[in-house]
Design a protein around this motif. Sequence first.
Motif, PDB file in Angstrom:
ATOM      1  N   TYR A  15       0.980  -1.082  -0.414  1.00 46.32           N
ATOM      2  CA  TYR A  15       0.314   0.594   0.298  1.00 46.32           C
ATOM      3  C   TYR A  15       0.858   1.399   0.085  1.00 46.32           C
ATOM      4  O   TYR A  15       0.735   1.949  -0.570  1.00 46.32           O
ATOM      5  CB  TYR A  15      -1.035  -0.154   0.824  1.00 46.32           C
ATOM      6  N   ALA A  16       1.707   1.163   0.868  1.00 45.27           N
ATOM      7  CA  ALA A  16       2.419   2.934   0.658  1.00 45.27           C
ATOM      8  C   ALA A  16       3.121   2.810  -0.620  1.00 45.27           C
ATOM      9  O   ALA A  16       3.525   3.913  -0.696  1.00 45.27           O
ATOM     10  CB  ALA A  16       4.102   2.647   1.899  1.00 45.27           C
ATOM     11  N   ILE A  17       3.700   2.165  -0.691  1.00 48.42           N
ATOM     12  CA  ILE A  17       4.629   1.604  -2.969  1.00 48.42           C
ATOM     13  C   ILE A  17       3.385   2.783  -3.353  1.00 48.42           C
ATOM     14  O   ILE A  17       4.177   3.561  -3.810  1.00 48.42           O
ATOM     15  CB  ILE A  17       5.200   0.470  -2.762  1.00 48.42           C
ATOM     16  N   GLY A  18       2.257   1.418  -3.544  1.00 43.16           N
ATOM     17  CA  GLY A  18       1.519   1.835  -4.516  1.00 43.16           C
ATOM     18  C   GLY A  18       0.721   3.532  -4.097  1.00 43.16           C
ATOM     19  O   GLY A  18       0.643   4.336  -5.108  1.00 43.16           O
ATOM     20  N   PHE A  19       1.070   4.153  -2.863  1.00 41.64           N
ATOM     21  CA  PHE A  19       0.876   5.495  -2.459  1.00 41.64           C
ATOM     22  C   PHE A  19       1.608   6.634  -2.988  1.00 41.64           C
ATOM     23  O   PHE A  19       1.277   7.689  -3.790  1.00 41.64           O
ATOM     24  CB  PHE A  19       0.691   5.374  -1.061  1.00 41.64           C
ATOM     25  N   GLY A  20       3.305   6.280  -2.395  1.00 41.29           N
ATOM     26  CA  GLY A  20       3.452   7.102  -3.377  1.00 41.29           C
ATOM     27  C   GLY A  20       4.358   7.029  -5.021  1.00 41.29           C
ATOM     28  O   GLY A  20       4.128   8.045  -5.499  1.00 41.29           O
ATOM     29  N   THR A  21       3.738   5.791  -5.634  1.00 40.22           N
ATOM     30  CA  THR A  21       3.665   6.289  -7.139  1.00 40.22           C
ATOM     31  C   THR A  21       2.707   6.818  -7.507  1.00 40.22           C
ATOM     32  O   THR A  21       3.063   7.638  -8.221  1.00 40.22           O
ATOM     33  CB  THR A  21       3.817   4.971  -7.598  1.00 40.22           C
ATOM     34  N   THR A  22       1.487   6.602  -6.955  1.00 40.85           N
ATOM     35  CA  THR A  22       0.171   7.135  -7.150  1.00 40.85           C
ATOM     36  C   THR A  22       0.891   9.072  -6.956  1.00 40.85           C
ATOM     37  O   THR A  22       0.170   9.283  -8.184  1.00 40.85           O
ATOM     38  CB  THR A  22      -1.074   7.127  -6.395  1.00 40.85           C
ATOM     39  N   ILE A  23       0.784   9.181  -5.802  1.00 41.27           N
ATOM     40  CA  ILE A  23       1.468  10.898  -5.849  1.00 41.27           C
ATOM     41  C   ILE A  23       2.226  10.953  -7.022  1.00 41.27           C
ATOM     42  O   ILE A  23       2.388  11.984  -7.094  1.00 41.27           O
ATOM     43  CB  ILE A  23       2.297  11.103  -4.402  1.00 41.27           C
ATOM     44  N   ALA A  24       3.471  10.057  -6.599  1.00 39.73           N
ATOM     45  CA  ALA A  24       5.228  11.298  -8.485  1.00 39.73           C
ATOM     46  C   ALA A  24       3.590  10.994  -9.133  1.00 39.73           C
ATOM     47  O   ALA A  24       3.845  11.276 -10.205  1.00 39.73           O
ATOM     48  CB  ALA A  24       5.462   9.863  -7.782  1.00 39.73           C
ATOM     49  N   LEU A  25       3.324   9.644 -10.168  1.00 35.82           N
ATOM     50  CA  LEU A  25       2.843  10.024 -11.239  1.00 35.82           C
ATOM     51  C   LEU A  25       1.290  11.613 -11.260  1.00 35.82           C
ATOM     52  O   LEU A  25       1.592  12.046 -12.595  1.00 35.82           O
ATOM     53  CB  LEU A  25       1.997   8.827 -11.367  1.00 35.82           C
ATOM     54  N   SER A  26       0.539  11.443 -10.299  1.00 35.95           N
ATOM     55  CA  SER A  26      -0.022  11.988 -10.462  1.00 35.95           C
ATOM     56  C   SER A  26      -0.282  13.793 -10.139  1.00 35.95           C
ATOM     57  O   SER A  26      -0.714  14.407 -10.701  1.00 35.95           O
ATOM     58  CB  SER A  26      -1.428  11.710  -9.666  1.00 35.95           C
ATOM     59  N   SER A  27       0.921  13.293  -9.884  1.00 31.63           N
ATOM     60  CA  SER A  27       1.423  15.323  -9.577  1.00 31.63           C
ATOM     61  C   SER A  27       2.104  16.184 -11.011  1.00 31.63           C
ATOM     62  O   SER A  27       1.795  16.843 -10.670  1.00 31.63           O
ATOM     63  CB  SER A  27       2.595  15.453  -8.495  1.00 31.63           C
ATOM     64  N   GLU A  36      -1.460  23.381  -5.314  1.00 31.63           N
ATOM     65  CA  GLU A  36      -1.895  23.994  -4.201  1.00 31.63           C
ATOM     66  C   GLU A  36      -2.585  23.483  -3.295  1.00 31.63           C
ATOM     67  O   GLU A  36      -2.655  22.047  -2.481  1.00 31.63           O
ATOM     68  CB  GLU A  36      -1.402  25.230  -3.960  1.00 31.63           C
ATOM     69  N   VAL A  37      -3.617  23.335  -3.949  1.00 33.88           N
ATOM     70  CA  VAL A  37      -4.854  21.725  -3.053  1.00 33.88           C
ATOM     71  C   VAL A  37      -4.207  20.562  -3.569  1.00 33.88           C
ATOM     72  O   VAL A  37      -4.617  20.183  -2.260  1.00 33.88           O
ATOM     73  CB  VAL A  37      -6.295  22.694  -4.269  1.00 33.88           C
ATOM     74  N   TYR A  38      -3.726  20.357  -4.395  1.00 28.24           N
ATOM     75  CA  TYR A  38      -3.523  18.688  -4.722  1.00 28.24           C
ATOM     76  C   TYR A  38      -1.889  18.605  -3.712  1.00 28.24           C
ATOM     77  O   TYR A  38      -1.827  17.445  -2.659  1.00 28.24           O
ATOM     78  CB  TYR A  38      -2.545  18.449  -6.247  1.00 28.24           C
ATOM     79  N   GLU A  39      -1.098  19.692  -3.414  1.00 32.02           N
ATOM     80  CA  GLU A  39      -0.368  19.977  -2.400  1.00 32.02           C
ATOM     81  C   GLU A  39      -0.613  19.000  -0.724  1.00 32.02           C
ATOM     82  O   GLU A  39      -0.534  18.559  -0.066  1.00 32.02           O
ATOM     83  CB  GLU A  39       0.852  20.453  -2.116  1.00 32.02           C
ATOM     84  N   ALA A  40      -1.849  19.925  -0.498  1.00 32.87           N
ATOM     85  CA  ALA A  40      -2.552  20.593   0.798  1.00 32.87           C
ATOM     86  C   ALA A  40      -3.023  18.781   0.833  1.00 32.87           C
ATOM     87  O   ALA A  40      -3.069  18.612   2.504  1.00 32.87           O
ATOM     88  CB  ALA A  40      -3.420  21.211   0.783  1.00 32.87           C
ATOM     89  N   ILE A  41      -3.377  18.110  -0.329  1.00 29.57           N
ATOM     90  CA  ILE A  41      -4.582  16.818   0.214  1.00 29.57           C
ATOM     91  C   ILE A  41      -3.931  16.047   0.848  1.00 29.57           C
ATOM     92  O   ILE A  41      -3.482  15.158   1.397  1.00 29.57           O
ATOM     93  CB  ILE A  41      -5.611  16.656  -1.415  1.00 29.57           C
ATOM     94  N   ALA A  42      -2.758  15.801  -0.651  1.00 30.62           N
ATOM     95  CA  ALA A  42      -1.373  15.111  -0.092  1.00 30.62           C
ATOM     96  C   ALA A  42      -0.604  15.646   1.404  1.00 30.62           C
ATOM     97  O   ALA A  42      -0.126  14.255   1.763  1.00 30.62           O
ATOM     98  CB  ALA A  42      -0.308  14.993  -1.128  1.00 30.62           C
ATOM     99  N   LEU A  45      -2.846  14.058   3.727  1.00 33.72           N
ATOM    100  CA  LEU A  45      -2.901  12.254   3.716  1.00 33.72           C
ATOM    101  C   LEU A  45      -1.680  11.678   4.455  1.00 33.72           C
ATOM    102  O   LEU A  45      -1.835  10.304   4.487  1.00 33.72           O
ATOM    103  CB  LEU A  45      -2.999  11.466   1.859  1.00 33.72           C
ATOM    104  N   ALA A  46      -0.368  12.081   4.244  1.00 32.23           N
ATOM    105  CA  ALA A  46       1.016  11.754   4.606  1.00 32.23           C
ATOM    106  C   ALA A  46       0.491  11.426   6.044  1.00 32.23           C
ATOM    107  O   ALA A  46       1.339  10.942   6.648  1.00 32.23           O
ATOM    108  CB  ALA A  46       1.819  12.481   3.670  1.00 32.23           C
ATOM    109  N   ALA A  47      -0.137  12.662   6.969  1.00 33.84           N
ATOM    110  CA  ALA A  47       0.454  12.977   8.252  1.00 33.84           C
ATOM    111  C   ALA A  47      -1.023  11.905   8.501  1.00 33.84           C
ATOM    112  O   ALA A  47      -0.341  11.474   9.722  1.00 33.84           O
ATOM    113  CB  ALA A  47      -0.288  14.340   8.107  1.00 33.84           C
ATOM    114  N   GLY A  48      -1.728  11.708   7.894  1.00 31.50           N
ATOM    115  CA  GLY A  48      -2.490  10.319   8.314  1.00 31.50           C
ATOM    116  C   GLY A  48      -1.744   9.040   8.635  1.00 31.50           C
ATOM    117  O   GLY A  48      -1.747   8.635   9.182  1.00 31.50           O
ATOM    118  N   LEU A  49      -1.513   8.888   6.907  1.00 36.06           N
ATOM    119  CA  LEU A  49      -0.380   7.696   7.097  1.00 36.06           C
ATOM    120  C   LEU A  49       0.581   7.397   7.900  1.00 36.06           C
ATOM    121  O   LEU A  49       0.611   7.028   8.851  1.00 36.06           O
ATOM    122  CB  LEU A  49       0.328   7.573   5.622  1.00 36.06           C
ATOM    123  N   ILE A  50       1.376   8.596   8.657  1.00 40.42           N
ATOM    124  CA  ILE A  50       2.505   8.462   9.203  1.00 40.42           C
ATOM    125  C   ILE A  50       1.251   8.241  10.781  1.00 40.42           C
ATOM    126  O   ILE A  50       2.006   8.008  11.357  1.00 40.42           O
ATOM    127  CB  ILE A  50       2.891  10.219   9.822  1.00 40.42           C
TER     128      ILE A  50
END
Length: 77
Positions: A15-27, A36-42, A45-50
């Motif tokens: 899940y972590a690898i998939g999440f990172g890949t999704t963020i990298a590709l979609s950004s 800016e909105v995308y970065e705020a949402i990301a 999500l990253a804070a929730g994952l941590i």
Amino acid sequence: MKAAQQAADRRLRVYAIGFGTTIALSSSTIPVTSREVYEAIATLLAAGLIVHMVTWMRGQGRLLRDELEAALRQETS
């Protein structure tokens, strides 16, 4: 219990690898105006994952402590 925990660990890694890949590709495909909105949402999500990872690590620590204490009790009795 150990096999189930190892399977859960593997799933979490996937899940972590998939999440990172999704963020990298979609950004790279987001227009500059929405970045800016995308970065705020990301970031949220990253804070929730941590938070989830810290909570999971605490639970793992408790499990290890309990296993070690049980093994020690078994050795001393």
